[in-house]
Write a protein that holds these residues in place. Structure first.
Motif, PDB file in Angstrom:
ATOM      1  N   GLY A 230       0.799  -1.328  -0.006  1.00 43.57           N
ATOM      2  CA  GLY A 230       0.057   0.009   0.022  1.00 43.57           C
ATOM      3  C   GLY A 230       0.821   1.226   0.211  1.00 43.57           C
ATOM      4  N   ILE A 231       1.847   1.149  -0.427  1.00 40.50           N
ATOM      5  CA  ILE A 231       2.745   2.419  -0.645  1.00 40.50           C
ATOM      6  C   ILE A 231       2.676   3.240  -1.918  1.00 40.50           C
ATOM      7  CG2 ILE A 231       5.354   3.052  -0.534  1.00 40.50           C
ATOM      8  CD1 ILE A 231       6.060   0.501   0.773  1.00 40.50           C
ATOM      9  N   PRO A 232       2.205   4.526  -1.754  1.00 40.91           N
ATOM     10  CA  PRO A 232       1.942   4.994  -2.972  1.00 40.91           C
ATOM     11  C   PRO A 232       3.090   5.721  -3.927  1.00 40.91           C
ATOM     12  CG  PRO A 232       1.623   6.486  -1.135  1.00 40.91           C
ATOM     13  CD  PRO A 232       2.087   5.328  -0.470  1.00 40.91           C
ATOM     14  N   ILE A 233       4.005   5.807  -3.237  1.00 39.78           N
ATOM     15  CA  ILE A 233       5.341   6.686  -3.896  1.00 39.78           C
ATOM     16  C   ILE A 233       6.642   5.723  -3.839  1.00 39.78           C
ATOM     17  CG2 ILE A 233       6.520   8.748  -4.045  1.00 39.78           C
ATOM     18  CD1 ILE A 233       4.366  10.250  -2.796  1.00 39.78           C
ATOM     19  N   LEU A 234       7.457   5.545  -4.841  1.00 35.78           N
ATOM     20  CA  LEU A 234       8.773   4.816  -4.609  1.00 35.78           C
ATOM     21  C   LEU A 234       9.586   5.609  -5.440  1.00 35.78           C
ATOM     22  CD1 LEU A 234      10.338   2.285  -4.560  1.00 35.78           C
ATOM     23  CD2 LEU A 234       9.639   1.518  -6.411  1.00 35.78           C
ATOM     24  N   SER A 235      10.887   6.073  -4.812  1.00 34.99           N
ATOM     25  CA  SER A 235      11.663   6.812  -5.037  1.00 34.99           C
ATOM     26  C   SER A 235      13.095   6.032  -5.064  1.00 34.99           C
ATOM     27  CB  SER A 235      11.833   7.966  -4.261  1.00 34.99           C
ATOM     28  OG  SER A 235      13.208   8.511  -4.503  1.00 34.99           O
ATOM     29  N   ALA A 236      13.924   6.115  -6.278  1.00 34.26           N
ATOM     30  CA  ALA A 236      15.114   5.282  -6.489  1.00 34.26           C
ATOM     31  C   ALA A 236      16.261   6.365  -7.146  1.00 34.26           C
ATOM     32  CB  ALA A 236      14.891   4.210  -7.293  1.00 34.26           C
ATOM     33  N   ILE A 245       7.940   0.337 -14.849  1.00 33.50           N
ATOM     34  CA  ILE A 245       7.102   1.536 -15.193  1.00 33.50           C
ATOM     35  C   ILE A 245       5.632   1.332 -15.518  1.00 33.50           C
ATOM     36  CG2 ILE A 245       6.940   3.552 -16.815  1.00 33.50           C
ATOM     37  CD1 ILE A 245      10.088   3.603 -17.048  1.00 33.50           C
ATOM     38  N   GLU A 246       5.788   0.033 -16.321  1.00 39.44           N
ATOM     39  CA  GLU A 246       4.633  -0.454 -16.711  1.00 39.44           C
ATOM     40  C   GLU A 246       3.420  -0.787 -15.419  1.00 39.44           C
ATOM     41  OE1 GLU A 246       5.008  -3.505 -19.535  1.00 39.44           O
ATOM     42  OE2 GLU A 246       5.949  -2.214 -20.847  1.00 39.44           O
ATOM     43  N   LEU A 247       4.066  -1.470 -14.562  1.00 36.86           N
ATOM     44  CA  LEU A 247       3.253  -1.842 -13.204  1.00 36.86           C
ATOM     45  C   LEU A 247       2.974  -0.564 -12.546  1.00 36.86           C
ATOM     46  CD1 LEU A 247       2.072  -4.002 -11.418  1.00 36.86           C
ATOM     47  CD2 LEU A 247       4.183  -4.358 -10.385  1.00 36.86           C
ATOM     48  N   ALA A 248       3.807   0.311 -12.328  1.00 35.77           N
ATOM     49  CA  ALA A 248       3.465   1.556 -11.809  1.00 35.77           C
ATOM     50  C   ALA A 248       2.198   2.265 -12.269  1.00 35.77           C
ATOM     51  CB  ALA A 248       4.755   2.442 -11.311  1.00 35.77           C
ATOM     52  N   LEU A 255       6.439   6.794  -9.374  1.00 37.75           N
ATOM     53  CA  LEU A 255       7.608   6.184  -9.721  1.00 37.75           C
ATOM     54  C   LEU A 255       8.612   7.305  -9.896  1.00 37.75           C
ATOM     55  CD1 LEU A 255       9.697   3.909  -9.592  1.00 37.75           C
ATOM     56  CD2 LEU A 255       8.847   3.300 -11.814  1.00 37.75           C
ATOM     57  N   ALA A 256       9.402   7.705  -8.922  1.00 38.73           N
ATOM     58  CA  ALA A 256      10.708   8.768  -9.209  1.00 38.73           C
ATOM     59  C   ALA A 256      12.004   7.975  -9.135  1.00 38.73           C
ATOM     60  CB  ALA A 256      10.685   9.741  -8.150  1.00 38.73           C
ATOM     61  N   ALA A 257      12.702   8.335 -10.202  1.00 33.72           N
ATOM     62  CA  ALA A 257      14.099   7.348 -10.223  1.00 33.72           C
ATOM     63  C   ALA A 257      14.907   8.557 -10.489  1.00 33.72           C
ATOM     64  CB  ALA A 257      13.863   6.188 -11.233  1.00 33.72           C
ATOM     65  N   PHE A 258      16.348   8.128 -10.784  1.00 41.09           N
ATOM     66  CA  PHE A 258      17.727   9.124 -11.063  1.00 41.09           C
ATOM     67  C   PHE A 258      17.407  10.251 -10.035  1.00 41.09           C
ATOM     68  CE2 PHE A 258      17.407   6.908 -14.972  1.00 41.09           C
ATOM     69  CZ  PHE A 258      18.685   6.344 -15.200  1.00 41.09           C
ATOM     70  N   MET A 264      15.524  14.885 -10.627  1.00 42.21           N
ATOM     71  CA  MET A 264      14.810  13.403 -10.554  1.00 42.21           C
ATOM     72  C   MET A 264      14.013  13.518 -11.824  1.00 42.21           C
ATOM     73  SD  MET A 264      11.986  14.039  -7.399  1.00 42.21           S
ATOM     74  CE  MET A 264      13.074  15.153  -6.464  1.00 42.21           C
ATOM     75  N   ASN A 265      13.536  12.085 -12.189  1.00 44.34           N
ATOM     76  CA  ASN A 265      12.809  11.666 -13.276  1.00 44.34           C
ATOM     77  C   ASN A 265      11.532  11.257 -12.811  1.00 44.34           C
ATOM     78  OD1 ASN A 265      14.981  12.653 -14.946  1.00 44.34           O
ATOM     79  ND2 ASN A 265      15.124  10.490 -15.706  1.00 44.34           N
ATOM     80  N   LEU A 266      10.520  11.486 -12.992  1.00 51.04           N
ATOM     81  CA  LEU A 266       9.178  11.185 -12.668  1.00 51.04           C
ATOM     82  C   LEU A 266       8.361  10.513 -13.830  1.00 51.04           C
ATOM     83  CD1 LEU A 266       7.855  14.407 -10.683  1.00 51.04           C
ATOM     84  CD2 LEU A 266       9.163  12.477  -9.933  1.00 51.04           C
TER      85      LEU A 266
END
Length: 289
Positions: A230-236, A245-248, A255-258, A264-266
């Motif tokens: 149940g976590i709404p935001i994932l950052s990496a 990305i498709e599952l998110a 999904l935030a990465a880099f 950051m890239n959203l």
């Protein structure tokens, strides 16, 4: 609890001609056999420590558990063949679930420290159905906070400081920015399972209003673990995979990465990341090569 690190003598050389031997701290990797009511379920390669959280989080990821009251107890088992080279008997963990909770299907293979879905019986079984909807809440988190989360996680990685060999995962509160929990493991999926297991054992699922920060790349399995908890935001700090990305996107997870320094890239649900009002809005279109 088993050792987190061990020591080995290494020969260190440099291109300048330096050649010397010295002790080096190494992150421990050992197998953990997870049993439910005495029946083997899975074997995962992990860094010893927080094993009960790891097993509990694994069962959340598998869709077996979604509430703290579904988990009864866990004990480490000893006996012939269960000890490591140093004689420890902490590599077998037997779980007891609450009455009425269905036992999970055993994994066909062991799970390595780099794979959290190895041993799943079929491709159809890889994607699990979560008890929680991560798409419907109206939460937002400051971009300034998200940008600071990697360094705050890094500050908690004490074993990484010694070895350079462990992944990290942490939960942050989106309103206060408080660090709720941080865990390390040789496997990135194990670190996340330990965080989720901590939440289950403290009866904090679903983890609405939190950000999961991870120290490496984002694979499908990490997105799925976030959704299952149940976590709404994932950052990496590193790159996502296409399947992640498709599952998110399907789940409505941000999904935030880099996430590095001041940028950051959203990739999905960018509306949850609040940009400072003093920064003029701008749209840049770049070609993809």
């Amino acid at each position: 609890m088993g050792r987190l690190t061990t020591s080995r003598r290494v020969t260190r050389i440099t291109l300048e001609g330096v050649n010397r031997q010295r002790p080096d701290a190494i992150a421990v990797e050992e197998p953990l056999e997870i049993r439910v009511a005495g029946s083997p379920l899975s074997v995962t390669m992990r860094t010893p420590g927080h094993d009960v959280e790891l097993a509990a989080g694994f069962l959340v990821s598998e869709g077996v558990l979604s509430r703290g009251d579904q988990f009864a107890r866990a004990i480490h088992c000893g006996g012939p063949g269960t000890g490591g080279a140093d004689g420890n008997t902490y590599n077998v963990l037997d779980l007891t679930l609450a009455p009425g909770v269905a036992s999970p299907t055993p994994r066909s293979f062991f799970t390595t420290s780099s794979c959290g879905v190895c041993g799943t019986a079929s491709i159809d079984a890889v994607e699990k159905v979560s008890s929680y909807d991560v798409s419907s809440d109206g939460i937002q988190v400051s971009a300034h906070d998200v940008a600071a989360f990697p360094d705050r996680l890094r500050e908690q990685q004490k074993t990484f400081d010694k070895t350079g060999g462990l992944h990290g995962a942490a939960l942050f509160d989106v309103v206060t920015g408080e660090l709720l929990v941080a865990r390390e493991d040789v496997g990135r999926h194990n670190a996340v399972d330990k965080v989720v297991g901590w939440a289950l054992l403290n009866d904090r699922l679903p983890l609405r209003g939190t950000v999961l920060q991870v120290s490496g790349r984002v694979s499908f399995e990490l997105v799925q673990k976030a959704v299952m908890a149940g976590i709404p935001i994932l950052s990496a700090v590193s790159a996502p995979s296409s399947l992640a990305i498709e599952l998110a996107e399907r789940a409505g997870l941000t999904l935030a990465a880099f996430v590095r320094g001041s940028s950051m890239n959203l990739y999905t649900r960018a509306d949850r990341i609040r940009v400072p009002s003093t920064t003029p809005a701008a749209t840049e279109v770049a070609s993809v090569r």
